[in-house]
Design a protein around this motif. Structure first.
Motif, PDB file in Angstrom:
ATOM      1  N   PHE A 151      -2.646   9.151   4.758  1.00  0.00           N
ATOM      2  CA  PHE A 151      -1.306   9.711   4.560  1.00  0.00           C
ATOM      3  C   PHE A 151      -0.525   8.887   3.542  1.00  0.00           C
ATOM      4  O   PHE A 151      -0.651   7.663   3.488  1.00  0.00           O
ATOM      5  N   ASP A 152       0.302   9.579   2.782  1.00  0.00           N
ATOM      6  CA  ASP A 152       1.199   8.938   1.836  1.00  0.00           C
ATOM      7  C   ASP A 152       2.367   8.320   2.610  1.00  0.00           C
ATOM      8  O   ASP A 152       2.984   8.988   3.442  1.00  0.00           O
ATOM      9  N   ARG A 153       2.657   7.059   2.358  1.00  0.00           N
ATOM     10  CA  ARG A 153       3.755   6.377   3.070  1.00  0.00           C
ATOM     11  C   ARG A 153       5.127   6.960   2.738  1.00  0.00           C
ATOM     12  O   ARG A 153       6.018   6.976   3.573  1.00  0.00           O
ATOM     13  N   GLU A 172      -7.089   3.810  -2.450  1.00  0.00           N
ATOM     14  CA  GLU A 172      -6.416   2.897  -1.522  1.00  0.00           C
ATOM     15  C   GLU A 172      -6.789   3.216  -0.085  1.00  0.00           C
ATOM     16  O   GLU A 172      -7.053   2.316   0.718  1.00  0.00           O
ATOM     17  N   GLY A 173      -6.805   4.498   0.257  1.00  0.00           N
ATOM     18  CA  GLY A 173      -7.125   4.910   1.618  1.00  0.00           C
ATOM     19  C   GLY A 173      -8.560   4.610   2.000  1.00  0.00           C
ATOM     20  O   GLY A 173      -8.833   4.109   3.104  1.00  0.00           O
ATOM     21  N   VAL A 174      -9.498   4.901   1.110  1.00  0.00           N
ATOM     22  CA  VAL A 174     -10.907   4.611   1.418  1.00  0.00           C
ATOM     23  C   VAL A 174     -11.101   3.105   1.541  1.00  0.00           C
ATOM     24  O   VAL A 174     -11.858   2.636   2.396  1.00  0.00           O
ATOM     25  N   ARG A 175     -10.391   2.327   0.732  1.00  0.00           N
ATOM     26  CA  ARG A 175     -10.455   0.861   0.854  1.00  0.00           C
ATOM     27  C   ARG A 175     -10.021   0.430   2.265  1.00  0.00           C
ATOM     28  O   ARG A 175     -10.658  -0.425   2.894  1.00  0.00           O
ATOM     29  N   LEU A 176      -8.960   1.030   2.789  1.00  0.00           N
ATOM     30  CA  LEU A 176      -8.514   0.712   4.154  1.00  0.00           C
ATOM     31  C   LEU A 176      -9.570   1.122   5.188  1.00  0.00           C
ATOM     32  O   LEU A 176      -9.803   0.400   6.165  1.00  0.00           O
ATOM     33  N   PRO A 181       0.825  -1.209   0.000  1.00  0.00           N
ATOM     34  CA  PRO A 181       0.000   0.000   0.000  1.00  0.00           C
ATOM     35  C   PRO A 181       0.864   1.267   0.000  1.00  0.00           C
ATOM     36  O   PRO A 181       1.906   1.326   0.645  1.00  0.00           O
ATOM     37  N   ARG A 182       0.414   2.251  -0.742  1.00  0.00           N
ATOM     38  CA  ARG A 182       1.127   3.528  -0.784  1.00  0.00           C
ATOM     39  C   ARG A 182       0.669   4.481   0.304  1.00  0.00           C
ATOM     40  O   ARG A 182       1.235   5.560   0.469  1.00  0.00           O
ATOM     41  N   VAL A 183      -0.378   4.090   1.031  1.00  0.00           N
ATOM     42  CA  VAL A 183      -0.957   4.970   2.044  1.00  0.00           C
ATOM     43  C   VAL A 183      -1.175   4.222   3.348  1.00  0.00           C
ATOM     44  O   VAL A 183      -1.164   2.997   3.386  1.00  0.00           O
ATOM     45  N   TYR A 184      -1.396   4.983   4.401  1.00  0.00           N
ATOM     46  CA  TYR A 184      -1.831   4.432   5.686  1.00  0.00           C
ATOM     47  C   TYR A 184      -2.891   5.365   6.255  1.00  0.00           C
ATOM     48  O   TYR A 184      -3.006   6.521   5.836  1.00  0.00           O
TER      49      TYR A 184
END
Length: 184
Positions: free
Chosen positions: A57-59, A99-103, A3-6
């Motif tokens: 946030f962007d990793r 990606e973030g909304v998926r998390l 993932p590119r985000v957290y």
């Protein structure tokens, strides 16, 4: 692909980063939501059983990609929440918001205490907001209907398209899923 985000809940120390992201993204946000660069303290005060916020946030650079509110949380037999989100420049259009909304969705459906233990999520999007409509569809939310004059935003009652998803419909997308060019 990792993932590119957290995601994490907002913190008071995010105030400057949040304000800068909102100001930088004002023209991007203004058609759909109020632009409130100083709104983080109020958002923090309102956190509780019916509202949970997640910052994305962007990793790579710890930049603020976006914010997701899980609002109108109802427990008991309904176990429902409504997602609302804002993406911030320069990350809008890179797929990081997806990606973030998926998390966030995964966290919403995860059992308590790790997650929110919800069974159903809704997303309501203004019909002209093509990027947000695409995000809801990309994540597998199904269209449930049209709600005329649903929310009072930017000095007018705004129509919304209504989407929903239940925990049974949420197999996380396989790693490496491609993101279209209209990514949020």
């Amino acid at each position: 692909m990792p993932p590119r985000v957290y995601i994490r809940p907002p913190q008071a120390t995010d105030a400057r980063l949040y304000s800068e992201a909102v100001v930088r993204s004002a023209d991007h946000l203004r058609p759909w939501n109020p632009v409130e660069p100083d709104g983080l303290p109020d958002l923090l005060r309102r956190q509780g059983p019916t509202l949970r916020t997640f910052m994305i946030f962007d990793r790579e650079d710890d930049g603020l990609v976006g914010r997701v509110n899980v609002a109108n949380i109802v427990r008991a037999r309904f176990r429902n929440g409504a997602l609302g989100y804002d993406s911030y420049l320069p990350y809008a259009g890179t797929g990081r918001m997806t990606e973030g909304v998926r998390l966030v969705v995964t966290r919403c459906f995860a059992p308590v205490p790790e997650g929110l233990g919800l069974h159903r999520l809704e997303i309501n999007v203004q019909p002209e907001n093509s990027r947000s409509l695409a995000l809801a569809k990309r994540l597998g939310f199904r269209h449930e209907g049209f709600s005329p004059r649903m929310l009072y935003l930017n000095d007018a009652w705004r129509d919304h398209e209504r989407f929903a998803l239940t925990a049974e419909e949420w197999p996380p997308a396989p790693s490496g899923t491609s993101v279209t060019s209209d990514a949020v």
